[in-house]
Scaffold this active site. Structure first.
Site, PDB file in Angstrom:
ATOM      1  N   HIS A 131     -34.840  -6.482 -55.638  1.00 30.03           N
ATOM      2  CA  HIS A 131     -33.660  -7.198 -56.133  1.00 30.03           C
ATOM      3  C   HIS A 131     -34.102  -8.117 -57.261  1.00 30.03           C
ATOM      4  CE1 HIS A 131     -29.785  -9.262 -56.024  1.00 30.03           C
ATOM      5  NE2 HIS A 131     -30.477 -10.367 -56.205  1.00 30.03           N
ATOM      6  N   ASP A 138     -20.048 -10.702 -47.004  1.00 30.87           N
ATOM      7  CA  ASP A 138     -20.567 -11.270 -48.252  1.00 30.87           C
ATOM      8  C   ASP A 138     -19.497 -11.277 -49.335  1.00 30.87           C
ATOM      9  OD1 ASP A 138     -22.675 -12.274 -50.032  1.00 30.87           O
ATOM     10  OD2 ASP A 138     -22.375 -10.355 -51.035  1.00 30.87           O
ATOM     11  N   ARG A 178     -16.535 -18.808 -52.217  1.00 32.98           N
ATOM     12  CA  ARG A 178     -17.487 -19.735 -52.873  1.00 32.98           C
ATOM     13  C   ARG A 178     -17.166 -19.857 -54.357  1.00 32.98           C
ATOM     14  NH1 ARG A 178     -22.800 -16.898 -51.822  1.00 32.98           N
ATOM     15  NH2 ARG A 178     -23.673 -18.531 -53.130  1.00 32.98           N
ATOM     16  N   SER A 235     -26.713 -14.488 -48.997  1.00 37.50           N
ATOM     17  CA  SER A 235     -25.896 -13.470 -49.642  1.00 37.50           C
ATOM     18  C   SER A 235     -26.777 -12.315 -50.141  1.00 37.50           C
ATOM     19  CB  SER A 235     -25.135 -14.136 -50.801  1.00 37.50           C
ATOM     20  OG  SER A 235     -24.620 -13.185 -51.670  1.00 37.50           O
ATOM     21  N   LYS A 271     -27.531  -8.218 -47.939  1.00 35.57           N
ATOM     22  CA  LYS A 271     -27.348  -6.880 -48.514  1.00 35.57           C
ATOM     23  C   LYS A 271     -28.658  -6.083 -48.451  1.00 35.57           C
ATOM     24  CE  LYS A 271     -25.364  -9.199 -51.827  1.00 35.57           C
ATOM     25  NZ  LYS A 271     -24.671  -9.801 -52.951  1.00 35.57           N
TER      26      LYS A 271
HETATM   27  N1  URA Z   1     -26.179 -13.031 -56.110  1.00 36.66           N
HETATM   28  C1  URA Z   1     -25.690 -12.714 -54.886  1.00 36.66           C
HETATM   29  O1  URA Z   1     -25.735 -11.556 -54.469  1.00 36.66           O
HETATM   30  N2  URA Z   1     -25.167 -13.704 -54.144  1.00 36.66           N
HETATM   31  C2  URA Z   1     -25.105 -14.997 -54.548  1.00 36.66           C
HETATM   32  O2  URA Z   1     -24.648 -15.837 -53.805  1.00 36.66           O
HETATM   33  C3  URA Z   1     -25.616 -15.303 -55.821  1.00 36.66           C
HETATM   34  C4  URA Z   1     -26.144 -14.296 -56.587  1.00 36.66           C
END
Ligand code: URA
Length: 443
Positions: free
Chosen positions: A88, A167, A174, A189, A193
């Site tokens: 990521h 999420d 948010r 978050s 994933k």
């Molecule tokens: N990227 C994400 O996947 N979640 C966040 O909260 C911020 C950046």
């Protein structure tokens, strides 16, 4: 309506407001209740704001992440016969590393399903880049994805909606309540994933600098630490690489232009810093996944897979498998091309050296050309963008090209040129090229 065994939402908000800790059961109750719409947005927003101010302990962050994962399906790669890896990036400008890394890792024997997002604001998104390839589809069903990984070792797809629905809902809340910038919430978050994606090895590219989400290396370090602790706490081999994002990564910014640069890099050309970052991330993946025994072995293996053409061949197979035109790997001219392409040149009267080039500004200039989106529903233009002919430390002769601007119209070219004029800070004295500095977090 609380009973003895049902936590009282107001009490949980109050406890966090005072800096107290919630248990895994209580966090599970909040997350599950919110997804099931039993807990209203206003209560969840109040709790999110309390988290922003008071933070979360390591145990809370892991428990929240697990509760988010439990809100949906998770991928099960048992029986796939290859070590599963994932990566990521926290996002930057010109970051096309996944397009190089995924096929190389598959060629090295890993199973790599990379679920990516779309670009928003000044940063690009891997899905938009892939869709610049004629015919390429980023939507695969879970069964199709598994069959493809069994066959060629990799897939590059959009985030599956079946994974971590919590999420999407929490992020949307948010976004409109000023509660995005909390390290435990961001870490939860991202990692929810990754955990739901099921890979045994996870490497995180946490970027810092003017073009990144985290502006300072200290902020990046804090986020990287939280990400790695969640991964390790959930039993995944996890490591983070901190990488700078002061100027864009590589030279190309814009979807088709970045695909072309990724292909050049897979074929042994491409900018050095893109190859270096790919090597760094790939080396950690190979080591953690048990596919290499030492850093030297990992670097040599990745370099051989590039030089033999195996990585480029795997990329062509991946493109074919996902409906795209694989000839693009041999002939990037097939990619969409903007109609108005001209150099933007130095108007100085002598040699100059590039002293600064603000990555965020370059991302915004590309966005204004149409390469990105300001809101989630904006269309993107695959062809437009900027190729930086000069990066920090490069010498530019009088009249020499600083950048090549790929625009739809002359007016848009002029606007981008005006922005680049402000962004390129030129020095009459030589400027050293920034040394590549990676910091590694995690075992
Ligand atoms: N990227 C994400 O996947 N979640 C966040 O909260 C911020 C950046």
């Amino acid at each position: 309506m609380s009973t003895e065994s049902t936590p009282n939402v107001v009490a949980l908000i109050e406890r966090k407001k005072r800096g107290g800790e919630l248990t895994a059961e209580e966090l599970g109750f909040l997350c599950e209740g919110f997804v099931a719409k039993r807990i209203p947005d206003y209560q969840m927003a109040a709790w999110l704001m309390a988290v922003c101010w008071r933070g979360m302990t390591e145990a809370e962050t892991l428990a929240l992440t697990r509760a988010m994962v439990d809100s949906g399906e998770r991928l099960d790669w048992s029986g796939i016969g290859r070590p599963t890896v994932d990566k990521h990036s926290t996002g930057g400008v010109g970051d096309k590393t996944s397009l190089v890394l995924v096929p190389l890792m598959a060629a090295a024997g890993a199973a790599f399903v990379k679920m990516s997002g779309r670009g928003l604001g000044h940063t690009g998104g891997t899905l938009d880049k892939l869709e610049a390839i004629p015919g390429f589809s980023v939507s695969l069903g879970l069964d199709e994805m598994r069959a493809q990984v069994e066959r060629i070792g990799c897939a590059l797809v959009g985030q599956s909606p079946e994974l971590v629905p919590a999420d999407g809902l929490l992020y949307a809340l948010r976004d409109v309540t000023g509660t995005v910038d909390s390290v435990p919430l961001i870490a939860g978050s991202i990692m929810s994933k990754k955990l739901a994606g099921g890979a045994g090895t996870i490497v995180l590219d946490v970027k810092w600098g003017v073009g990144a989400f985290m502006r300072t290396v200290e902020e990046a370090r804090a986020l990287a630490g939280a990400l790695v602790r969640i991964g390790e706490g959930a039993g995944r081999r996890t490591r983070a690489v901190l990488s700078p994002m002061e100027e864009p990564l590589g030279r190309a910014v814009g979807n088709a232009l970045e695909v072309q640069e990724a292909i050049d890099t897979l074929r042994g050309g491409g900018p050095e810093e893109l190859w270096e970052l790919t090597l760094e991330l790939g080396t950690h993946l190979l080591l953690l996944a048990g596919l290499a025994g030492s850093t030297d072995e990992a670097r040599t293996r990745l370099t051989e897979l590039r030089d033999s053409g195996a990585g480029a061949a795997t990329f062509a197979e991946l493109i074919r498998a996902q409906g795209g035109d694989p000839r693009v790997v041999e002939d990037p001219e097939i990619l969409p091309r903007a109609p108005y392409v001209r150099d933007f040149v130095s108007d100085a009267d002598g040699d100059r050296w590039v002293a600064a080039l603000d990555a965020r500004g370059v991302g915004e200039a590309a966005l204004a050309l149409g390469a990105g989106r300001r809101t989630k529903t904006d269309p993107v233009d695959p062809a437009v963008g900027i190729v930086l002919r000069a990066r920090i430390g490069d010498r530019v002769a009088p009249g020499g090209a600083l950048a090549e601007i790929h625009a739809r119209t002359e007016a848009e070219w002029n606007e981008a040129a005006g922005r680049l004029r402000e962004l390129y800070r030129l020095s009459p004295e030589p400027v050293a090229k920034p040394a590549t500095r990676y910091e590694i977090i995690g075992g």
